[in-house]
Design a protein around this motif. Structure first.
Motif, short mmCIF file in Angstrom:
data_model
loop_
_atom_site.label_atom_id
_atom_site.label_comp_id
_atom_site.label_asym_id
_atom_site.label_seq_id
_atom_site.Cartn_x
_atom_site.Cartn_y
_atom_site.Cartn_z
N ALA A 276 0.83 -1.21 0.00
CA ALA A 276 0.00 0.00 0.00
C ALA A 276 0.86 1.26 0.00
N GLY A 277 1.97 1.22 0.73
CA GLY A 277 2.88 2.36 0.74
C GLY A 277 3.57 2.56 -0.58
N LEU A 278 3.96 1.46 -1.23
CA LEU A 278 4.58 1.57 -2.56
C LEU A 278 3.61 2.16 -3.57
N GLU A 279 2.34 1.77 -3.46
CA GLU A 279 1.33 2.32 -4.36
C GLU A 279 1.14 3.82 -4.11
N THR A 280 1.17 4.23 -2.83
CA THR A 280 1.05 5.66 -2.50
C THR A 280 2.20 6.44 -3.12
N LEU A 281 3.41 5.91 -3.00
CA LEU A 281 4.56 6.60 -3.59
C LEU A 281 4.46 6.66 -5.12
N SER A 282 4.07 5.55 -5.72
CA SER A 282 3.97 5.51 -7.19
C SER A 282 2.90 6.45 -7.71
N SER A 283 1.84 6.65 -6.93
CA SER A 283 0.74 7.51 -7.38
C SER A 283 1.18 8.96 -7.52
N LEU A 284 2.27 9.33 -6.87
CA LEU A 284 2.73 10.72 -6.92
C LEU A 284 3.19 11.13 -8.31
N HIS A 285 3.51 10.18 -9.16
CA HIS A 285 3.95 10.49 -10.52
C HIS A 285 2.80 11.04 -11.37
N ARG A 286 1.58 10.90 -10.89
CA ARG A 286 0.42 11.38 -11.64
C ARG A 286 -0.14 12.67 -11.07
N LYS A 287 0.48 13.20 -9.99
CA LYS A 287 -0.13 14.30 -9.27
C LYS A 287 0.71 15.57 -9.30
N THR A 288 0.02 16.71 -9.43
CA THR A 288 0.69 17.98 -9.24
C THR A 288 0.93 18.19 -7.74
N THR A 289 1.69 19.21 -7.42
CA THR A 289 2.07 19.43 -6.02
C THR A 289 0.86 19.63 -5.12
N VAL A 290 -0.04 20.51 -5.50
CA VAL A 290 -1.21 20.79 -4.66
C VAL A 290 -2.09 19.55 -4.55
N HIS A 291 -2.25 18.83 -5.65
CA HIS A 291 -3.05 17.60 -5.63
C HIS A 291 -2.43 16.59 -4.67
N ALA A 292 -1.11 16.44 -4.74
CA ALA A 292 -0.43 15.49 -3.86
C ALA A 292 -0.59 15.88 -2.39
N VAL A 293 -0.40 17.17 -2.10
CA VAL A 293 -0.52 17.63 -0.72
C VAL A 293 -1.94 17.39 -0.20
N ALA A 294 -2.93 17.71 -1.02
CA ALA A 294 -4.32 17.53 -0.60
C ALA A 294 -4.67 16.06 -0.36
N SER A 295 -4.04 15.17 -1.11
CA SER A 295 -4.38 13.75 -1.01
C SER A 295 -3.65 13.03 0.12
N MET A 296 -2.64 13.69 0.70
CA MET A 296 -1.83 13.02 1.73
C MET A 296 -1.79 13.79 3.05
N VAL A 297 -2.80 14.59 3.30
CA VAL A 297 -2.84 15.35 4.56
C VAL A 297 -2.77 14.40 5.75
N MET A 298 -1.82 14.67 6.64
CA MET A 298 -1.60 13.90 7.88
C MET A 298 -1.18 12.45 7.61
N HIS A 299 -0.73 12.16 6.42
CA HIS A 299 -0.33 10.79 6.08
C HIS A 299 1.04 10.49 6.71
N ASP A 300 1.11 9.43 7.47
CA ASP A 300 2.35 9.04 8.14
C ASP A 300 2.95 7.84 7.40
N LEU A 301 4.10 8.04 6.77
CA LEU A 301 4.74 6.97 6.02
C LEU A 301 5.13 5.79 6.92
N GLU A 302 5.29 6.06 8.21
CA GLU A 302 5.73 5.00 9.12
C GLU A 302 4.73 3.86 9.19
N ARG A 303 3.46 4.14 8.93
CA ARG A 303 2.46 3.08 9.04
C ARG A 303 2.62 2.03 7.95
N HIS A 304 3.42 2.33 6.92
CA HIS A 304 3.67 1.35 5.85
C HIS A 304 4.98 0.59 6.06
#
Length: 437
Positions: A276-304
């Motif tokens: 799931a974490g790898l998919e989150t990282l890979s999804s960033l290649h499709r997102k602009t900066t603001v889109h990425a920030v909005a989609s990952m608010v409070m996202h903690d990478l440690e949970r992956h």
């Protein structure tokens, strides 16, 4: 070597040089043949123009601007010394006449993403679909700088692969973009044209690398100064501080960018990050900066992770990477201006203080201005008039004072600052009206 030029032998653009701009939508760089390296490019000298085309620039991809602009595909160098290609967009006012005293400003946009949809060469063109990319907003400041009569170079300093966070290589891309611009005939520049560097946030970090690499990589360039706006200071510290916050996407995108630079990091990520974490990282290649920030608010990478984040960051491999990506290890031979907000929630003032200390310890002349009332997003336009005046003084050959640090309530608090902000407001209004910046 085949250079596959899009211009006539004189260097002047053909009428159909940018047929894509007549369309409503343009291709992203990964789908655009212009960005492909021609056969034999690796034998060209760094900074050699391999291909060029005239382009139409537009605010938010829609409001066309009355400027002359070209894009240059040029040869540059990777972190490990391999040949690469990159693109810079060079701009001057329509009808601007060549002048012997014309100067060149290389402005490094805050790409702050791994998606090529955020590259300035795409974002700033008419027909671009890049909602949420930072250079769209910076374009208003770029147009304001253009009113000074300078030629501008706007490099895709992350290269073709979106290497956000990589050390040194963005500096090579920037300096080779300057070389390409100086040799491009329609700009009427020469090898002795004075050059300055400027960038903010991620663009400030890229400008830091260009300033540090200049003496060894491009000693022939007449660089008169560099302005570093909120230049990150310590990306490793920013990673630890921003993970799990409203800006959690920023460190995640740095990880994704660095995976392409450091195979050892890619290995660590694949070994310790869940699917799931790898998919989150890979999804960033499709997102602009603001889109990425909005989609990952409070996202903690440690949970992956299958181990505590602190333990992973303490591995020798990660410690070395964080040391590599920290700017401030060498002293540029030209003066620096650094501006930073004291209460910046994204870039900690202590990290930028540390970068300034490292520069000074190495012998650099640094004018450092800290602003109490601004935060990260507001400081850039507020500091722009002061920065442009400082750059103008460098182009004029005026001497700089000794290194100094001053903390002000606001850079907008002085009469010149207020006058400059009024000028920026007028320039922005003209940009929205489709007139020259």
């Amino acid at each position: 070597m085949s250079t596959e030029p899009d211009t006539a032998s004189t260097g002047r653009p053909r009428a159909a040089a940018d047929h894509a701009d007549s369309e409503s939508i343009i291709a992203i760089p990964s789908m655009d043949p212009f960005y492909r390296a021609p056969a034999g490019f690796e034998y060209a000298e760094p900074g050699t123009v391999l291909r060029s085309r005239a382009v139409t620039l537009a605010l938010f991809g829609v409001i066309r601007q009355k400027v002359s602009a070209w894009q240059l595909l040029y040869r540059t160098t990777s972190l490990d010394g391999a040949a690469r290609v990159a693109v810079t967009t060079v701009v001057l006012p329509v009808g601007g006449r060549a002048r012997p005293e014309r100067a060149l400003l290389s402005y490094q946009c805050a790409i702050d993403a791994v998606s090529d949809r955020c590259f300035p060469s795409y974002v700033l063109r008419a027909g671009a679909r890049a909602v949420g990319s930072v250079p769209q907003f910076e374009f208003m400041i770029i147009l304001y700088a253009l009113r000074r009569g300078w030629v501008l170079s706007l490099p895709d300093h992350e290269g073709m692969d979106g290497l956000w966070g990589a050390p040194i290589e963005p500096g090579y891309c920037t300096l080779d973009g300057v070389r390409a611009a100086l040799s491009f005939e329609p700009l009427d520049l020469t090898a002795t044209t004075p050059v300055a560097l400027w960038g903010y946030s991620g663009g400030g970090l890229a400008t830091s690398w260009a300033a540090e690499a200049a003496a060894g990589y491009a000693p022939e360039l007449d660089i008169v100064g560099a302005a570093l706006g909120s230049p990150v200071g310590d990306p490793g510290s920013a990673f630890s501080r921003l993970n799990g916050t409203i800006f959690a996407a920023l460190p995640a995108m740095v990880v994704e960018g660095l995976r392409r630079t450091y195979p050892v990091l890619d290995r660590l990520v694949r070994e310790h990050v869940a699917a799931a974490g790898l998919e989150t990282l890979s999804s960033l290649h499709r997102k602009t900066t603001v889109h990425a920030v909005a989609s990952m608010v409070m996202h903690d990478l440690e949970r992956h992770l299958d181990m505590p984040m602190a333990d992973l960051l303490a591995t020798p491999e990660m410690v070395q990477i964080f040391q590599d990506i920290q700017p401030g290890k060498s002293a540029p031979e030209f003066p620096l201006l650094v501006v930073q907000a004291v209460h910046d929630p994204m870039i900690d003032v202590d990290d930028v203080d540390g970068q300034v200390r490292r520069y000074r310890a190495a012998g650099a002349n640094v004018t450092y201005i800290r602003d109490r009332l601004s935060e990260h997003l507001s400081l850039h336009p507020i500091a722009a008039p002061v920065t442009l005046d400082w750059l103008s003084d460098r182009f004029a050959g005026k001497p700089t004072d000794e290194s100094s640090t001053i903390t002000v309530w606001s850079l907008a608090g002085s009469l010149p600052g207020l006058r400059g902000l009024l000028g920026l407001a007028v320039s922005t209004g003209r940009a929205f009206a489709g007139r020259i910046g």
